[in-house]
Design a protein around this motif. Structure first.
Motif, PDB file in Angstrom:
ATOM      1  N   ARG A  22      23.925  44.279  37.435  1.00 14.96           N
ATOM      2  CA  ARG A  22      25.266  43.530  37.728  1.00 14.96           C
ATOM      3  C   ARG A  22      26.098  44.724  38.087  1.00 14.96           C
ATOM      4  O   ARG A  22      26.724  45.300  36.949  1.00 14.96           O
ATOM      5  N   LEU A  23      26.461  44.875  39.083  1.00 12.95           N
ATOM      6  CA  LEU A  23      27.455  45.990  39.610  1.00 12.95           C
ATOM      7  C   LEU A  23      28.865  45.389  38.995  1.00 12.95           C
ATOM      8  O   LEU A  23      29.236  44.481  39.175  1.00 12.95           O
ATOM      9  N   ARG A  24      29.396  46.551  38.344  1.00 14.35           N
ATOM     10  CA  ARG A  24      30.645  46.133  37.613  1.00 14.35           C
ATOM     11  C   ARG A  24      31.549  47.396  37.529  1.00 14.35           C
ATOM     12  O   ARG A  24      31.436  48.115  37.077  1.00 14.35           O
ATOM     13  N   GLY A  25      32.816  47.124  37.757  1.00 16.60           N
ATOM     14  CA  GLY A  25      33.924  48.115  37.785  1.00 16.60           C
ATOM     15  C   GLY A  25      34.622  47.876  36.110  1.00 16.60           C
ATOM     16  O   GLY A  25      34.255  48.101  35.269  1.00 16.60           O
ATOM     17  N   GLY A  26      35.845  47.441  36.495  1.00 17.82           N
ATOM     18  CA  GLY A  26      36.759  47.035  35.243  1.00 17.82           C
ATOM     19  C   GLY A  26      36.346  45.793  34.595  1.00 17.82           C
ATOM     20  O   GLY A  26      36.781  45.501  33.704  1.00 17.82           O
ATOM     21  N   GLY A  27      35.610  44.913  35.265  1.00 20.61           N
ATOM     22  CA  GLY A  27      35.154  43.650  34.849  1.00 20.61           C
ATOM     23  C   GLY A  27      36.065  42.632  34.668  1.00 20.61           C
ATOM     24  O   GLY A  27      36.008  41.769  33.884  1.00 20.61           O
ATOM     25  N   THR A  28      37.476  42.947  35.589  1.00 21.09           N
ATOM     26  CA  THR A  28      38.483  42.116  35.760  1.00 21.09           C
ATOM     27  C   THR A  28      38.110  40.617  36.440  1.00 21.09           C
ATOM     28  O   THR A  28      39.089  39.788  36.221  1.00 21.09           O
ATOM     29  N   CYS A  63      34.650  54.447  44.341  1.00 22.07           N
ATOM     30  CA  CYS A  63      34.688  52.786  43.826  1.00 22.07           C
ATOM     31  C   CYS A  63      35.321  52.635  42.605  1.00 22.07           C
ATOM     32  O   CYS A  63      35.752  51.586  42.384  1.00 22.07           O
ATOM     33  N   GLY A  64      34.931  53.563  41.761  1.00 23.18           N
ATOM     34  CA  GLY A  64      35.474  53.409  40.056  1.00 23.18           C
ATOM     35  C   GLY A  64      37.046  53.850  40.038  1.00 23.18           C
ATOM     36  O   GLY A  64      37.643  53.470  39.075  1.00 23.18           O
ATOM     37  N   GLU A  89      44.511  44.201  34.916  1.00 20.38           N
ATOM     38  CA  GLU A  89      44.403  45.507  34.207  1.00 20.38           C
ATOM     39  C   GLU A  89      42.929  45.971  34.274  1.00 20.38           C
ATOM     40  O   GLU A  89      42.274  45.231  33.884  1.00 20.38           O
ATOM     41  N   GLY A  90      42.840  47.179  34.622  1.00 18.46           N
ATOM     42  CA  GLY A  90      41.744  47.800  34.475  1.00 18.46           C
ATOM     43  C   GLY A  90      40.836  47.632  35.998  1.00 18.46           C
ATOM     44  O   GLY A  90      39.701  48.240  36.222  1.00 18.46           O
ATOM     45  N   ALA A  91      41.401  46.789  36.981  1.00 21.68           N
ATOM     46  CA  ALA A  91      41.093  46.680  38.302  1.00 21.68           C
ATOM     47  C   ALA A  91      40.574  47.889  38.992  1.00 21.68           C
ATOM     48  O   ALA A  91      41.276  48.797  38.991  1.00 21.68           O
ATOM     49  N   THR A  92      39.390  48.144  39.540  1.00 22.61           N
ATOM     50  CA  THR A  92      38.971  49.004  40.470  1.00 22.61           C
ATOM     51  C   THR A  92      38.932  48.946  41.839  1.00 22.61           C
ATOM     52  O   THR A  92      39.140  47.631  42.304  1.00 22.61           O
ATOM     53  N   ILE A  93      39.036  49.965  42.570  1.00 24.43           N
ATOM     54  CA  ILE A  93      39.141  49.404  43.956  1.00 24.43           C
ATOM     55  C   ILE A  93      38.044  49.041  44.637  1.00 24.43           C
ATOM     56  O   ILE A  93      37.960  48.266  45.701  1.00 24.43           O
ATOM     57  N   GLY A  94      36.903  49.449  43.997  1.00 24.90           N
ATOM     58  CA  GLY A  94      35.590  49.011  44.653  1.00 24.90           C
ATOM     59  C   GLY A  94      35.622  47.047  44.214  1.00 24.90           C
ATOM     60  O   GLY A  94      35.249  46.359  45.062  1.00 24.90           O
ATOM     61  N   GLY A  95      36.091  47.015  43.093  1.00 22.29           N
ATOM     62  CA  GLY A  95      35.949  45.427  43.039  1.00 22.29           C
ATOM     63  C   GLY A  95      37.247  44.846  43.843  1.00 22.29           C
ATOM     64  O   GLY A  95      37.110  43.467  44.045  1.00 22.29           O
ATOM     65  N   VAL A  96      38.205  45.418  44.085  1.00 22.71           N
ATOM     66  CA  VAL A  96      39.343  44.900  45.030  1.00 22.71           C
ATOM     67  C   VAL A  96      38.436  44.458  46.151  1.00 22.71           C
ATOM     68  O   VAL A  96      38.667  43.281  46.785  1.00 22.71           O
ATOM     69  N   VAL A  97      37.690  45.407  46.944  1.00 21.18           N
ATOM     70  CA  VAL A  97      37.176  45.073  48.058  1.00 21.18           C
ATOM     71  C   VAL A  97      35.933  44.042  48.044  1.00 21.18           C
ATOM     72  O   VAL A  97      36.046  43.054  48.835  1.00 21.18           O
TER      73      VAL A  97
END
Length: 352
Positions: A22-28, A63-64, A89-97
């Motif tokens: 499960r690829l995960r950054g901030g988990g937002t 990404c993080g 809160e806690g969002a990462t640019i990898g998750g944004v894309v």
């Protein structure tokens, strides 16, 4: 061991064992999509802005990297991510894309995918692939880079991304009008064909709100032409921020469906409360958890659109609109190409 080497080792071992990751950054955005499966591969260790050239309007980050860090850097130069991603809160640019969620400015500025210039991806073999570039002139592999927007990590681990940025507007003003849903849709489509600096729109509970952005003279001329009630800057800022960050009361409680429609589509008659954005092209429907999902999708499809179960509800009906067989085959071939062992976020987009 570097973060990239660690990622590669984890991915190769998982592929060999058939272990889902499960690829995960901030988990937002864990709530978005189908059920979550697999061992967490946390991307936040690979963080930092790699390059930022304000004169070139391009930022490249790992990404993080927290979204808040990137936006703070851009603000120093009066620039922005024009697609206005939600600032969870806690969002990462990898998750944004990977999630490709855009805010109120999307209709006038473009979607996340329109701003992706290049990306570095680690595939299911642990290999590093580079697509696109770090300048707007370099469009080699551009379509592959754009494929990653909205892929929810199912094609691979986005290591780095280069994004086009834009200057922040010199002046903004917001107006409100009391009118029905049908009148609002009619006016929005009329205004869309005119040279007006409308950067955002929202209709909810009989009130149409507009945001104007641009040079001061253009904004003032539009205010005089459109009329309406002018909002104080602080109130307007809070209103559009609540929409962008999905803190508006419409997103709380029950199930929320995101309906994508042609902007010229007339009012959609469904049980529930609607909030309309993007000049009529995005409509949020709030219903109770037991609402007829198939009926919603049939109604929306009849108007030329599709519906996503965005928050809440019973995900067994399928979060995303079912794909046509030919499109589903393309999805399968893409995943097979980038992730032969099928380890990345399995079932996140479609249960099968």
């Amino acid at each position: 061991m570097t973060a990239i080497a660690d990622f590669a080792d984890r991915i190769r071992a998982a592929s060999a064992a058939g272990t889902p990751l499960r690829l995960r950054g901030g988990g937002t955005k864990d709530w978005y999509g189908q059920a979550l499966h697999g061992e967490v591969l946390d991307t936040r260790a690979y963080s930092g802005v790699i390059s930022y050239e304000p004169t070139e309007l391009v930022v490249t980050a790992r990404c993080g990297t927290p979204l808040a860090e990137i936006e703070a850097l851009l603000a120093q130069h009066h620039q922005m991510l024009a697609f206005e991603p939600p600032r969870f809160e806690g969002a990462t640019i990898g998750g944004v894309v990977a999630s490709a969620l855009s805010g109120p400015r999307r209709a006038s500025a473009g979607a996340v995918r329109d701003f992706v210039l290049g990306a570095v991806l680690m595939d299911g073999r642990g290999e590093v692939l580079r697509f696109g570039g770090q300048v707007m002139k370099n469009v080699a592999g551009y379509d592959v880079s754009r494929l990653l927007a909205g892929s929810l990590g199912t094609l691979g681990l986005i290591l780095e991304v280069s994004l086009k940025v834009l200057p922040a507007p010199l002046r903004e003003a917001s107006l409100r009008f009391e009118m029905s849903e049908i009148d609002a849709l009619t006016r929005l489509n009329e205004w869309a064909g005119q040279p007006l600096p409308i950067s955002a729109s929202s209709w909810h509970r009989g009130v149409l709100s507009l945001r104007l952005s641009g040079a001061q003279a253009a904004v003032q001329a539009a205010q005089r032409r459109l009329g309406g009630e002018a909002l104080a800057d602080t109130d307007a800022g809070a209103f559009w921020a609540a929409l962008r960050d999905q803190m508006h009361g419409h997103f709380g409680g029950g199930a929320v469906w995101r309906m994508s429609l042609p902007s010229h589509a007339s009012a959609i008659i469904l049980h529930g409360e609607q909030l309309i954005e993007w000049g009529g092209a995005q409509r949020w429907l709030k219903v109770d958890d037991a609402a007829d999902a198939h009926g919603i999708r049939r109604t929306v499809a009849a108007s030329g659109g599709h519906a996503t179960l965005f928050r809440g509800g019973d995900k067994r009906v399928g979060v995303f609109h079912p794909l046509a067989p030919a499109v589903a085959q393309i999805h399968q071939r893409l995943r097979q190409s980038f992730d032969p062992a099928g380890i990345f976020n399995p079932g996140r987009m479609y249960a099968d």
